[in-house]
Design a protein around this motif. Sequence first.
Motif, PDB file in Angstrom:
ATOM      1  N   THR A  51       0.866  -1.184   0.000  1.00  0.00           N
ATOM      2  CA  THR A  51       0.000   0.000   0.000  1.00  0.00           C
ATOM      3  C   THR A  51       0.903   1.234   0.000  1.00  0.00           C
ATOM      4  O   THR A  51       2.084   1.134   0.385  1.00  0.00           O
ATOM      5  N   PRO A  52       0.365   2.402  -0.369  1.00  0.00           N
ATOM      6  CA  PRO A  52       1.201   3.618  -0.330  1.00  0.00           C
ATOM      7  C   PRO A  52       1.820   3.835   1.049  1.00  0.00           C
ATOM      8  O   PRO A  52       3.001   4.219   1.146  1.00  0.00           O
ATOM      9  N   THR A  53       1.073   3.560   2.116  1.00  0.00           N
ATOM     10  CA  THR A  53       1.604   3.745   3.477  1.00  0.00           C
ATOM     11  C   THR A  53       2.770   2.794   3.721  1.00  0.00           C
ATOM     12  O   THR A  53       3.832   3.203   4.207  1.00  0.00           O
ATOM     13  N   ASP A  54       2.590   1.523   3.369  1.00  0.00           N
ATOM     14  CA  ASP A  54       3.674   0.550   3.598  1.00  0.00           C
ATOM     15  C   ASP A  54       4.893   0.848   2.716  1.00  0.00           C
ATOM     16  O   ASP A  54       6.031   0.597   3.114  1.00  0.00           O
ATOM     17  N   LEU A  55       4.639   1.381   1.520  1.00  0.00           N
ATOM     18  CA  LEU A  55       5.764   1.696   0.624  1.00  0.00           C
ATOM     19  C   LEU A  55       6.631   2.818   1.217  1.00  0.00           C
ATOM     20  O   LEU A  55       7.862   2.698   1.237  1.00  0.00           O
ATOM     21  N   VAL A  56       5.998   3.880   1.719  1.00  0.00           N
ATOM     22  CA  VAL A  56       6.823   4.979   2.272  1.00  0.00           C
ATOM     23  C   VAL A  56       7.538   4.522   3.541  1.00  0.00           C
ATOM     24  O   VAL A  56       8.672   4.937   3.805  1.00  0.00           O
ATOM     25  N   LYS A  57       6.900   3.614   4.295  1.00  0.00           N
ATOM     26  CA  LYS A  57       7.578   3.082   5.492  1.00  0.00           C
ATOM     27  C   LYS A  57       8.796   2.246   5.086  1.00  0.00           C
ATOM     28  O   LYS A  57       9.841   2.305   5.732  1.00  0.00           O
ATOM     29  N   ARG A  58       8.636   1.472   4.027  1.00  0.00           N
ATOM     30  CA  ARG A  58       9.776   0.678   3.540  1.00  0.00           C
ATOM     31  C   ARG A  58      10.900   1.596   3.046  1.00  0.00           C
ATOM     32  O   ARG A  58      12.077   1.322   3.256  1.00  0.00           O
ATOM     33  N   ALA A  59      10.513   2.687   2.399  1.00  0.00           N
ATOM     34  CA  ALA A  59      11.512   3.658   1.918  1.00  0.00           C
ATOM     35  C   ALA A  59      12.316   4.198   3.100  1.00  0.00           C
ATOM     36  O   ALA A  59      13.548   4.326   3.019  1.00  0.00           O
ATOM     37  N   VAL A  60      11.643   4.478   4.204  1.00  0.00           N
ATOM     38  CA  VAL A  60      12.333   4.995   5.382  1.00  0.00           C
ATOM     39  C   VAL A  60      13.258   3.913   5.959  1.00  0.00           C
ATOM     40  O   VAL A  60      14.416   4.190   6.287  1.00  0.00           O
ATOM     41  N   SER A  61      12.764   2.670   6.044  1.00  0.00           N
ATOM     42  CA  SER A  61      13.627   1.572   6.537  1.00  0.00           C
ATOM     43  C   SER A  61      14.870   1.436   5.673  1.00  0.00           C
ATOM     44  O   SER A  61      15.943   1.082   6.153  1.00  0.00           O
ATOM     45  N   ASN A  62      14.709   1.680   4.367  1.00  0.00           N
ATOM     46  CA  ASN A  62      15.843   1.552   3.442  1.00  0.00           C
ATOM     47  C   ASN A  62      16.642   2.853   3.343  1.00  0.00           C
ATOM     48  O   ASN A  62      17.474   2.987   2.452  1.00  0.00           O
ATOM     49  N   GLN A  63      16.343   3.795   4.249  1.00  0.00           N
ATOM     50  CA  GLN A  63      17.078   5.069   4.362  1.00  0.00           C
ATOM     51  C   GLN A  63      17.055   5.921   3.102  1.00  0.00           C
ATOM     52  O   GLN A  63      18.025   6.616   2.776  1.00  0.00           O
ATOM     53  N   ILE A  64      15.934   5.846   2.390  1.00  0.00           N
ATOM     54  CA  ILE A  64      15.796   6.647   1.168  1.00  0.00           C
ATOM     55  C   ILE A  64      15.497   8.097   1.543  1.00  0.00           C
ATOM     56  O   ILE A  64      14.693   8.359   2.428  1.00  0.00           O
ATOM     57  N   ASP A  65      16.175   9.030   0.881  1.00  0.00           N
ATOM     58  CA  ASP A  65      15.940  10.454   1.130  1.00  0.00           C
ATOM     59  C   ASP A  65      14.853  11.002   0.211  1.00  0.00           C
ATOM     60  O   ASP A  65      14.039  11.814   0.616  1.00  0.00           O
ATOM     61  N   ILE A  66      14.901  10.596  -1.065  1.00  0.00           N
ATOM     62  CA  ILE A  66      13.921  11.090  -2.044  1.00  0.00           C
ATOM     63  C   ILE A  66      13.274   9.888  -2.741  1.00  0.00           C
ATOM     64  O   ILE A  66      13.968   9.079  -3.360  1.00  0.00           O
ATOM     65  N   LEU A  67      11.942   9.799  -2.626  1.00  0.00           N
ATOM     66  CA  LEU A  67      11.207   8.675  -3.223  1.00  0.00           C
ATOM     67  C   LEU A  67      10.111   9.212  -4.141  1.00  0.00           C
ATOM     68  O   LEU A  67       9.339  10.075  -3.745  1.00  0.00           O
ATOM     69  N   ALA A  68      10.048   8.677  -5.368  1.00  0.00           N
ATOM     70  CA  ALA A  68       8.913   9.000  -6.243  1.00  0.00           C
ATOM     71  C   ALA A  68       8.008   7.783  -6.338  1.00  0.00           C
ATOM     72  O   ALA A  68       8.494   6.664  -6.544  1.00  0.00           O
ATOM     73  N   ILE A  69       6.721   8.000  -6.158  1.00  0.00           N
ATOM     74  CA  ILE A  69       5.737   6.943  -6.438  1.00  0.00           C
ATOM     75  C   ILE A  69       5.236   7.215  -7.847  1.00  0.00           C
ATOM     76  O   ILE A  69       4.772   8.318  -8.163  1.00  0.00           O
ATOM     77  N   THR A  70       5.348   6.190  -8.699  1.00  0.00           N
ATOM     78  CA  THR A  70       5.052   6.362 -10.133  1.00  0.00           C
ATOM     79  C   THR A  70       4.154   5.218 -10.604  1.00  0.00           C
ATOM     80  O   THR A  70       4.592   4.348 -11.362  1.00  0.00           O
ATOM     81  N   ASP A  71       2.918   5.201 -10.122  1.00  0.00           N
ATOM     82  CA  ASP A  71       2.021   4.109 -10.511  1.00  0.00           C
ATOM     83  C   ASP A  71       1.612   4.223 -11.973  1.00  0.00           C
ATOM     84  O   ASP A  71       1.611   5.316 -12.551  1.00  0.00           O
ATOM     85  N   HIS A  72       1.235   3.065 -12.557  1.00  0.00           N
ATOM     86  CA  HIS A  72       0.845   3.044 -13.972  1.00  0.00           C
ATOM     87  C   HIS A  72      -0.439   3.847 -14.189  1.00  0.00           C
ATOM     88  O   HIS A  72      -1.509   3.476 -13.681  1.00  0.00           O
ATOM     89  N   ASP A  73      -0.337   4.915 -14.959  1.00  0.00           N
ATOM     90  CA  ASP A  73      -1.504   5.694 -15.394  1.00  0.00           C
ATOM     91  C   ASP A  73      -2.425   6.139 -14.272  1.00  0.00           C
ATOM     92  O   ASP A  73      -3.632   6.335 -14.505  1.00  0.00           O
ATOM     93  N   THR A  74      -1.901   6.282 -13.060  1.00  0.00           N
ATOM     94  CA  THR A  74      -2.742   6.785 -11.972  1.00  0.00           C
ATOM     95  C   THR A  74      -1.898   7.503 -10.922  1.00  0.00           C
ATOM     96  O   THR A  74      -0.728   7.170 -10.719  1.00  0.00           O
ATOM     97  N   VAL A  75      -2.537   8.480 -10.273  1.00  0.00           N
ATOM     98  CA  VAL A  75      -1.865   9.202  -9.173  1.00  0.00           C
ATOM     99  C   VAL A  75      -2.632   8.946  -7.868  1.00  0.00           C
ATOM    100  O   VAL A  75      -2.421   9.641  -6.880  1.00  0.00           O
ATOM    101  N   LYS A  76      -3.500   7.932  -7.899  1.00  0.00           N
ATOM    102  CA  LYS A  76      -4.409   7.724  -6.760  1.00  0.00           C
ATOM    103  C   LYS A  76      -3.725   7.284  -5.473  1.00  0.00           C
ATOM    104  O   LYS A  76      -4.307   7.375  -4.402  1.00  0.00           O
ATOM    105  N   GLY A  77      -2.489   6.782  -5.565  1.00  0.00           N
ATOM    106  CA  GLY A  77      -1.798   6.342  -4.348  1.00  0.00           C
ATOM    107  C   GLY A  77      -1.136   7.493  -3.586  1.00  0.00           C
ATOM    108  O   GLY A  77      -0.771   7.338  -2.416  1.00  0.00           O
ATOM    109  N   LEU A  78      -0.985   8.638  -4.257  1.00  0.00           N
ATOM    110  CA  LEU A  78      -0.156   9.707  -3.666  1.00  0.00           C
ATOM    111  C   LEU A  78      -0.752  10.380  -2.417  1.00  0.00           C
ATOM    112  O   LEU A  78      -0.018  10.583  -1.442  1.00  0.00           O
ATOM    113  N   PRO A  79      -2.063  10.694  -2.410  1.00  0.00           N
ATOM    114  CA  PRO A  79      -2.598  11.337  -1.200  1.00  0.00           C
ATOM    115  C   PRO A  79      -2.397  10.496   0.068  1.00  0.00           C
ATOM    116  O   PRO A  79      -2.020  11.032   1.110  1.00  0.00           O
TER     117      PRO A  79
END
Length: 292
Positions: free
Chosen positions: A31-59
């Motif tokens: 889920t978008p929430t779990d993805l950003v949490k994983r990004a933090v665990s992986n110490q990512i500073d800048i993450l782009a979410i780029t879903d196929h033909d949709t921006v619905k996960g971003l909010p």
Amino acid sequence: MWYITRLKIIFEKKVIVDLHSHTTASDGILTPTDLVKRAVSNQIDILAITDHDTVKGLPEAQQAIKDEKLPVKLVCGVEISTIWKNNEIHIVGLNIDIENAELVTLLLSQEQRRIKRAMAISEKLAKLHIEDAYAQAQQFAKGDIVSRAHFARFLVAKGLVKDVKRAFKKYLGKSGYAYVPTQCCSISDAVNTIHAAGGQAVLAHPTRYDLTLTKLKLLIADFKDCGGDAIEVSQSRQTQDDLQKLAKLANQFELLASQGSDFHDLVNYLDLGKTTPLPGSVTPIWHNWSLD
Ligand code: AMP
Ligand code: MN
Ligand code: MN
Ligand code: MN
């Protein structure tokens, strides 16, 4: 967050950047929430979410970062499917305004085309006595748009194939029994819309289209002519040779360089933030991004 990033820059520590990833809003498994949490665990500073033909996960991702004060900078992105000389080519948009009217209109028509295609795939599968595939794939998509990846997961769950790769080979890929070509917009439509939404356009995973070097150069030249800004140089499933080849092409066509894991799951893709760093010869797409 940017305080940490600034400190990293001052002390020349590595800033970890991943500009291509998927959530359950398209065919990712987190889920978008779990993805950003994983990004933090992986110490990512800048993450782009780029879903196929949709921006619905971003909010949801933005809300999770705000609520839990997660130390990651989220870039609003999208991956638009386009058609070029009978090849399906993906264009990533970065730093887009997700409420831009032109973008909303384009994504709506892409969504409608996807629904029609999914129904046609289902009809082809029914002819092979695989009934009810659309409804079943919808369950895997959990209410969001159905993609071939969801059909593949259904075919695996039904025991018709051993894994997703084989599902594409036997049924869903270009030479599969239930293949239906995509109907999507042109590269120029995608680039213009991304620019209208204030973003930058990136040619996704250039070496994954099975093109000869001559054709790949033609693609990059056309993308550049359409106003494209960057190509992905570091990505999942590539050799060191590919990395060097793409770095050279980025410079040859005076394009910026991007990098992204294209994370969907841990089976078929690299983990978030685990791409090889860009070679020093290219200009990273984030070189002039505002840190605030
Ligand atoms: P669609 O956007 O409906 O055409 O579905 C394409 C998606 O299916 C891609 O974004 C990948 O996530 C996945 N996919 C495509 N080809 C393969 C393959 N050979 N093996 C595994 N996944 C694939
Ligand atoms: Mn996908
Ligand atoms: Mn793609
Ligand atoms: Mn992708």
